[in-house]
Design a protein around this motif. Structure first.
Motif, PDB file in Angstrom:
ATOM      1  N   VAL A 166      11.812  13.301 -13.290  1.00 52.96           N
ATOM      2  CA  VAL A 166      10.443  13.746 -13.010  1.00 52.96           C
ATOM      3  C   VAL A 166       9.551  12.535 -12.743  1.00 52.96           C
ATOM      4  O   VAL A 166       8.786  12.506 -11.774  1.00 52.96           O
ATOM      5  N   ALA A 167       9.656  11.518 -13.610  1.00 52.57           N
ATOM      6  CA  ALA A 167       8.850  10.305 -13.439  1.00 52.57           C
ATOM      7  C   ALA A 167       9.186   9.608 -12.118  1.00 52.57           C
ATOM      8  O   ALA A 167       8.283   9.134 -11.407  1.00 52.57           O
ATOM      9  N   GLN A 168      10.461   9.567 -11.778  1.00 49.68           N
ATOM     10  CA  GLN A 168      10.895   8.930 -10.531  1.00 49.68           C
ATOM     11  C   GLN A 168      10.338   9.677  -9.314  1.00 49.68           C
ATOM     12  O   GLN A 168       9.832   9.058  -8.375  1.00 49.68           O
ATOM     13  N   ARG A 169      10.404  10.991  -9.319  1.00 50.88           N
ATOM     14  CA  ARG A 169       9.897  11.798  -8.189  1.00 50.88           C
ATOM     15  C   ARG A 169       8.377  11.666  -8.046  1.00 50.88           C
ATOM     16  O   ARG A 169       7.852  11.581  -6.938  1.00 50.88           O
ATOM     17  N   LYS A 170       7.680  11.628  -9.174  1.00 51.08           N
ATOM     18  CA  LYS A 170       6.219  11.457  -9.120  1.00 51.08           C
ATOM     19  C   LYS A 170       5.863  10.087  -8.576  1.00 51.08           C
ATOM     20  O   LYS A 170       4.914   9.923  -7.807  1.00 51.08           O
ATOM     21  N   GLU A 171       6.636   9.072  -8.966  1.00 48.78           N
ATOM     22  CA  GLU A 171       6.404   7.711  -8.486  1.00 48.78           C
ATOM     23  C   GLU A 171       6.661   7.621  -6.979  1.00 48.78           C
ATOM     24  O   GLU A 171       5.899   6.972  -6.254  1.00 48.78           O
ATOM     25  N   GLU A 172       7.707   8.304  -6.496  1.00 48.58           N
ATOM     26  CA  GLU A 172       7.998   8.324  -5.058  1.00 48.58           C
ATOM     27  C   GLU A 172       6.836   8.935  -4.284  1.00 48.58           C
ATOM     28  O   GLU A 172       6.446   8.422  -3.239  1.00 48.58           O
ATOM     29  N   TRP A 173       6.281  10.027  -4.798  1.00 53.13           N
ATOM     30  CA  TRP A 173       5.174  10.691  -4.112  1.00 53.13           C
ATOM     31  C   TRP A 173       3.925   9.817  -4.110  1.00 53.13           C
ATOM     32  O   TRP A 173       3.225   9.709  -3.108  1.00 53.13           O
ATOM     33  N   THR A 174       3.646   9.167  -5.253  1.00 50.74           N
ATOM     34  CA  THR A 174       2.483   8.280  -5.343  1.00 50.74           C
ATOM     35  C   THR A 174       2.626   7.109  -4.371  1.00 50.74           C
ATOM     36  O   THR A 174       1.662   6.740  -3.685  1.00 50.74           O
ATOM     37  N   LYS A 175       3.814   6.549  -4.301  1.00 47.31           N
ATOM     38  CA  LYS A 175       4.086   5.436  -3.385  1.00 47.31           C
ATOM     39  C   LYS A 175       3.911   5.888  -1.930  1.00 47.31           C
ATOM     40  O   LYS A 175       3.307   5.182  -1.123  1.00 47.31           O
ATOM     41  N   PHE A 176       4.404   7.073  -1.614  1.00 49.46           N
ATOM     42  CA  PHE A 176       4.274   7.627  -0.263  1.00 49.46           C
ATOM     43  C   PHE A 176       2.796   7.827   0.087  1.00 49.46           C
ATOM     44  O   PHE A 176       2.362   7.493   1.196  1.00 49.46           O
ATOM     45  N   GLN A 177       2.017   8.349  -0.836  1.00 55.23           N
ATOM     46  CA  GLN A 177       0.590   8.570  -0.615  1.00 55.23           C
ATOM     47  C   GLN A 177      -0.141   7.236  -0.401  1.00 55.23           C
ATOM     48  O   GLN A 177      -1.019   7.138   0.461  1.00 55.23           O
ATOM     49  N   ALA A 178       0.223   6.215  -1.195  1.00 59.56           N
ATOM     50  CA  ALA A 178      -0.412   4.896  -1.061  1.00 59.56           C
ATOM     51  C   ALA A 178      -0.093   4.283   0.302  1.00 59.56           C
ATOM     52  O   ALA A 178      -0.970   3.701   0.959  1.00 59.56           O
ATOM     53  N   GLU A 179       1.171   4.408   0.740  1.00 56.77           N
ATOM     54  CA  GLU A 179       1.564   3.882   2.040  1.00 56.77           C
ATOM     55  C   GLU A 179       0.830   4.619   3.163  1.00 56.77           C
ATOM     56  O   GLU A 179       0.425   4.009   4.164  1.00 56.77           O
ATOM     57  N   LYS A 180       0.655   5.885   2.997  1.00 52.94           N
ATOM     58  CA  LYS A 180      -0.036   6.697   3.988  1.00 52.94           C
ATOM     59  C   LYS A 180      -1.507   6.287   4.095  1.00 52.94           C
ATOM     60  O   LYS A 180      -2.058   6.169   5.189  1.00 52.94           O
ATOM     61  N   GLU A 181      -2.142   6.057   2.947  1.00 53.23           N
ATOM     62  CA  GLU A 181      -3.552   5.610   2.917  1.00 53.23           C
ATOM     63  C   GLU A 181      -3.696   4.206   3.539  1.00 53.23           C
ATOM     64  O   GLU A 181      -4.641   3.942   4.276  1.00 53.23           O
ATOM     65  N   ALA A 182      -2.726   3.327   3.224  1.00 53.54           N
ATOM     66  CA  ALA A 182      -2.768   1.963   3.782  1.00 53.54           C
ATOM     67  C   ALA A 182      -2.617   1.999   5.300  1.00 53.54           C
ATOM     68  O   ALA A 182      -3.308   1.277   6.032  1.00 53.54           O
ATOM     69  N   ALA A 183      -1.722   2.863   5.786  1.00 49.63           N
ATOM     70  CA  ALA A 183      -1.525   2.982   7.241  1.00 49.63           C
ATOM     71  C   ALA A 183      -2.775   3.565   7.897  1.00 49.63           C
ATOM     72  O   ALA A 183      -3.116   3.174   9.025  1.00 49.63           O
ATOM     73  N   LYS A 184      -3.448   4.475   7.222  1.00 46.55           N
ATOM     74  CA  LYS A 184      -4.666   5.096   7.756  1.00 46.55           C
ATOM     75  C   LYS A 184      -5.786   4.068   7.841  1.00 46.55           C
ATOM     76  O   LYS A 184      -6.561   4.048   8.798  1.00 46.55           O
ATOM     77  N   LYS A 185      -5.882   3.181   6.856  1.00 51.46           N
ATOM     78  CA  LYS A 185      -6.925   2.149   6.845  1.00 51.46           C
ATOM     79  C   LYS A 185      -6.686   1.101   7.925  1.00 51.46           C
ATOM     80  O   LYS A 185      -7.632   0.519   8.448  1.00 51.46           O
ATOM     81  N   GLN A 186      -5.413   0.812   8.232  1.00 52.85           N
ATOM     82  CA  GLN A 186      -5.095  -0.193   9.245  1.00 52.85           C
ATOM     83  C   GLN A 186      -5.402   0.296  10.660  1.00 52.85           C
ATOM     84  O   GLN A 186      -5.665  -0.477  11.542  1.00 52.85           O
ATOM     85  N   SER A 187      -5.347   1.584  10.871  1.00 58.59           N
ATOM     86  CA  SER A 187      -5.579   2.092  12.232  1.00 58.59           C
ATOM     87  C   SER A 187      -7.003   2.457  12.510  1.00 58.59           C
ATOM     88  O   SER A 187      -7.964   2.158  12.009  1.00 58.59           O
TER      89      SER A 187
END
Length: 189
Positions: free
Chosen positions: A168-189
């Motif tokens: 459960v902790a691993q899956r939540k961490e994967e989702w949080t990491k995915f969301q952070a990467e998505k936000e970072a990509a949105k800020k760069q564009s």
């Protein structure tokens, strides 16, 4: 005159009730024959002991009976429709989002959510079957199991999720990491 009629009526009613009780008392000495409830004239052939001698003898279960709920968790897409349809809120579901599709169910539906928690409190369940009707993948079904007796109320909460705490902790961490990467990509564009 009215008092005499009332007294006679009361005595006749009492005799009628007592004769019925005595007839059942002596009829209970005869063993009951096991009859199939689906046969014609089932209720006309009742004599002897009036109750089924459970657990030695069990009543036949009708095909459309509603008893114990069962969940095939591999077919669950964690849509939460069963919990929303439940009138007594006995189904408790928690989902974890996944960055990509995590597989398919037996009917071909794509799974995008992990079931962190999928509990059914059978002590609350009113066996209405609404959860089985709304399930799009038919992963939640009613079985013919009806005898799950227990002395502890908490034993009636069935957990169907097979995820461990670390998973459960691993899956939540994967989702949080995915969301952070998505936000970072949105800020760069």
């Amino acid at each position: 005159m009215m008092l005499i009629k009332t007294t006679i009526n009361a005595l006749l009613t009492a005799v009628k009730g007592l004769s019925l009780t005595v007839r059942h008392l002596f009829g209970a000495r005869r063993a009951r024959h096991e009859l199939d409830i689906t046969k014609d004239h089932y209720f006309d052939k009742q004599d002897g002991v009036a109750t089924v001698q459970f657990p030695k003898q069990k009543m036949p279960i009708p095909e459309v009976a509603r008893y114990q709920l069962e969940v095939e968790i591999d077919d669950c897409i964690v849509c939460d429709l069963c919990a929303k349809a439940c009138p007594v809120d006995c189904i408790d579901i928690l989902a974890i989002k996944s960055p990509e599709a995590i597989g398919k169910t037996s009917d071909g539906s794509v799974k995008r959510l992990y079931a962190e928690k999928f509990d059914i409190d059978m002590a609350k369940c009113m066996y209405c079957g609404l959860c089985t009707v709304v399930c799009p993948t038919e992963c939640i079904t009613m079985t013919n199991q009806y005898d799950r007796s227990t002395s502890k109320l908490t034993d009636l909460i069935y957990g169907f999720s097979d995820m461990s705490d670390t998973e459960v902790a691993q899956r939540k961490e994967e989702w949080t990491k995915f969301q952070a990467e998505k936000e970072a990509a949105k800020k760069q564009s």
